[in-house]
Design a protein around this motif. Sequence first.
Motif, PDB file in Angstrom:
ATOM      1  N   MET A  27       7.868   9.752  -9.781  1.00 40.50           N
ATOM      2  CA  MET A  27       7.287   9.631  -8.444  1.00 40.50           C
ATOM      3  C   MET A  27       7.210   8.159  -8.060  1.00 40.50           C
ATOM      4  O   MET A  27       7.053   7.296  -8.915  1.00 40.50           O
ATOM      5  N   PRO A  28       7.354   7.854  -6.769  1.00 42.42           N
ATOM      6  CA  PRO A  28       7.164   6.467  -6.331  1.00 42.42           C
ATOM      7  C   PRO A  28       5.690   6.102  -6.371  1.00 42.42           C
ATOM      8  O   PRO A  28       4.817   6.958  -6.185  1.00 42.42           O
ATOM      9  N   VAL A  29       5.406   4.847  -6.639  1.00 45.82           N
ATOM     10  CA  VAL A  29       4.033   4.341  -6.664  1.00 45.82           C
ATOM     11  C   VAL A  29       3.967   3.118  -5.773  1.00 45.82           C
ATOM     12  O   VAL A  29       4.733   2.165  -5.959  1.00 45.82           O
ATOM     13  N   ARG A  30       3.060   3.124  -4.816  1.00 45.95           N
ATOM     14  CA  ARG A  30       2.909   2.010  -3.891  1.00 45.95           C
ATOM     15  C   ARG A  30       1.469   1.527  -3.910  1.00 45.95           C
ATOM     16  O   ARG A  30       0.533   2.329  -3.981  1.00 45.95           O
ATOM     17  N   GLN A  31       1.308   0.216  -3.832  1.00 45.58           N
ATOM     18  CA  GLN A  31      -0.030  -0.364  -3.713  1.00 45.58           C
ATOM     19  C   GLN A  31      -0.458  -0.342  -2.248  1.00 45.58           C
ATOM     20  O   GLN A  31       0.296  -0.769  -1.359  1.00 45.58           O
ATOM     21  N   LEU A  32      -1.654   0.158  -1.987  1.00 45.08           N
ATOM     22  CA  LEU A  32      -2.174   0.239  -0.621  1.00 45.08           C
ATOM     23  C   LEU A  32      -3.322  -0.753  -0.447  1.00 45.08           C
ATOM     24  O   LEU A  32      -4.182  -0.886  -1.316  1.00 45.08           O
ATOM     25  N   LEU A  33      -3.334  -1.438   0.688  1.00 48.08           N
ATOM     26  CA  LEU A  33      -4.430  -2.349   1.025  1.00 48.08           C
ATOM     27  C   LEU A  33      -5.506  -1.553   1.750  1.00 48.08           C
ATOM     28  O   LEU A  33      -5.249  -0.946   2.790  1.00 48.08           O
ATOM     29  N   LEU A  34      -6.727  -1.583   1.207  1.00 40.78           N
ATOM     30  CA  LEU A  34      -7.797  -0.724   1.703  1.00 40.78           C
ATOM     31  C   LEU A  34      -9.048  -1.527   2.015  1.00 40.78           C
ATOM     32  O   LEU A  34      -9.292  -2.589   1.444  1.00 40.78           O
ATOM     33  N   ALA A  35      -9.847  -0.965   2.899  1.00 34.92           N
ATOM     34  CA  ALA A  35     -11.185  -1.490   3.193  1.00 34.92           C
ATOM     35  C   ALA A  35     -12.042  -0.330   3.679  1.00 34.92           C
ATOM     36  O   ALA A  35     -11.523   0.678   4.178  1.00 34.92           O
ATOM     37  N   SER A  36     -13.342  -0.478   3.533  1.00 37.95           N
ATOM     38  CA  SER A  36     -14.234   0.569   4.042  1.00 37.95           C
ATOM     39  C   SER A  36     -14.522   0.326   5.517  1.00 37.95           C
ATOM     40  O   SER A  36     -14.515  -0.824   5.989  1.00 37.95           O
ATOM     41  N   PRO A  37     -14.780   1.367   6.276  1.00 36.38           N
ATOM     42  CA  PRO A  37     -15.145   1.173   7.687  1.00 36.38           C
ATOM     43  C   PRO A  37     -16.359   0.266   7.850  1.00 36.38           C
ATOM     44  O   PRO A  37     -16.421  -0.533   8.792  1.00 36.38           O
ATOM     45  N   ALA A  38     -17.331   0.381   6.926  1.00 40.91           N
ATOM     46  CA  ALA A  38     -18.534  -0.450   7.033  1.00 40.91           C
ATOM     47  C   ALA A  38     -18.187  -1.924   6.858  1.00 40.91           C
ATOM     48  O   ALA A  38     -18.722  -2.794   7.563  1.00 40.91           O
ATOM     49  N   HIS A  46       4.042  -6.521  -9.522  1.00 40.48           N
ATOM     50  CA  HIS A  46       4.622  -5.754 -10.616  1.00 40.48           C
ATOM     51  C   HIS A  46       3.777  -4.552 -11.010  1.00 40.48           C
ATOM     52  O   HIS A  46       4.032  -3.923 -12.038  1.00 40.48           O
ATOM     53  N   TYR A  47       2.775  -4.203 -10.219  1.00 39.83           N
ATOM     54  CA  TYR A  47       1.962  -3.034 -10.521  1.00 39.83           C
ATOM     55  C   TYR A  47       2.373  -1.833  -9.676  1.00 39.83           C
ATOM     56  O   TYR A  47       1.599  -0.892  -9.499  1.00 39.83           O
ATOM     57  N   GLN A  48       3.574  -1.879  -9.124  1.00 34.32           N
ATOM     58  CA  GLN A  48       4.050  -0.753  -8.346  1.00 34.32           C
ATOM     59  C   GLN A  48       5.544  -0.591  -8.595  1.00 34.32           C
ATOM     60  O   GLN A  48       6.150  -1.306  -9.381  1.00 34.32           O
ATOM     61  N   GLY A  49       6.145   0.392  -7.935  1.00 37.35           N
ATOM     62  CA  GLY A  49       7.562   0.689  -8.115  1.00 37.35           C
ATOM     63  C   GLY A  49       7.744   2.186  -8.237  1.00 37.35           C
ATOM     64  O   GLY A  49       7.396   2.942  -7.329  1.00 37.35           O
TER      65      GLY A  49
END
Length: 308
Positions: free
Chosen positions: A165-176, A271-274
């Motif tokens: 499976m592909p693995v992608r790093q996502l940039l996240l933040a909370s609404p608060a 290097h933590y994705q791919g």
Amino acid sequence: MRTDDVLEVMNELVAFVRVAEAGSFSAAARQHGQTPSAVSRQVARLEKVMGVALLQRSTRQLRLTEAGLDVLERGREMVAAAQATVRVAEGHVGVPRGRVRISAPKAFARQVLQQPLLSFLQRCPEVDLHLMVVDRPVDALREGVDLVIRLTDDPPPGMVARALMPVRQLLLASPAYLSGRPPVRTPEDLMAHSCLSLGEQERDNRWRWVRGGDVVEVAVSGRYTVNHSEMRLAAVEAGLGVGCVPDFVARDALAAGRVVQLLPDWVFDNHYQGTAYLLFAASRHTAPKVRALIDHLVAALGPCAQPV
């Protein structure tokens, strides 16, 4: 007597053991679907090759000579060893059975691999699993591991690699956290925010972003550094800043609205994705226990898993 001579009369040695245990040529012949004369000829040939009499024949009974007793003892050991060897070989064909060792990164093992492995154990009751949960690279051959799961864009040579499976790093933040703070529309906007880094390498606080032909690298800083993706996600949910985590870790939090994705059209290049690859040694005779687990994981996780 040469060793090669012994190997050439292994069938005759087995026949001798059968006769000695059965007590007669006819009894041994009946047990194994041969004629008494055929069995007698096999034993005679063994005696000729060994150069010694093994049996004293009479019209009523057979008696083992002193040499025959010694040969019988060693012959039984050889027959038992051959039978054990066949049983070992049978463990590599037919019904999957035995122990399989597999290694995987910690977050992937917990978030993705756990349920497929449990269902595999239920499906194959004669197979045992040893899961090594480690984030370091594992040398399958040196460490005696049958299967290795690795997140990479460059599978190592000399191994068969199945893309799970592909693995992608996502940039996240909370609404608060985002409430009342500057919006994040470009990678450069991150310099005004508290960013949660891994802290494993010096470059972990320099985030590289790619979109098409555009490449942007920004220096980031923040109050919390942690090299565990699930703990980093918890910090993001707690409003401590923005952070990147693998998509499989973020899935539930995104679905529940506890976090939102930022810069979705940019790729966080590190290097933590791919791709999550299933790696194993190339062989024409992969053991059924290993093949069964490979097929199970590919079916569960990799709709497009192909050898590379």
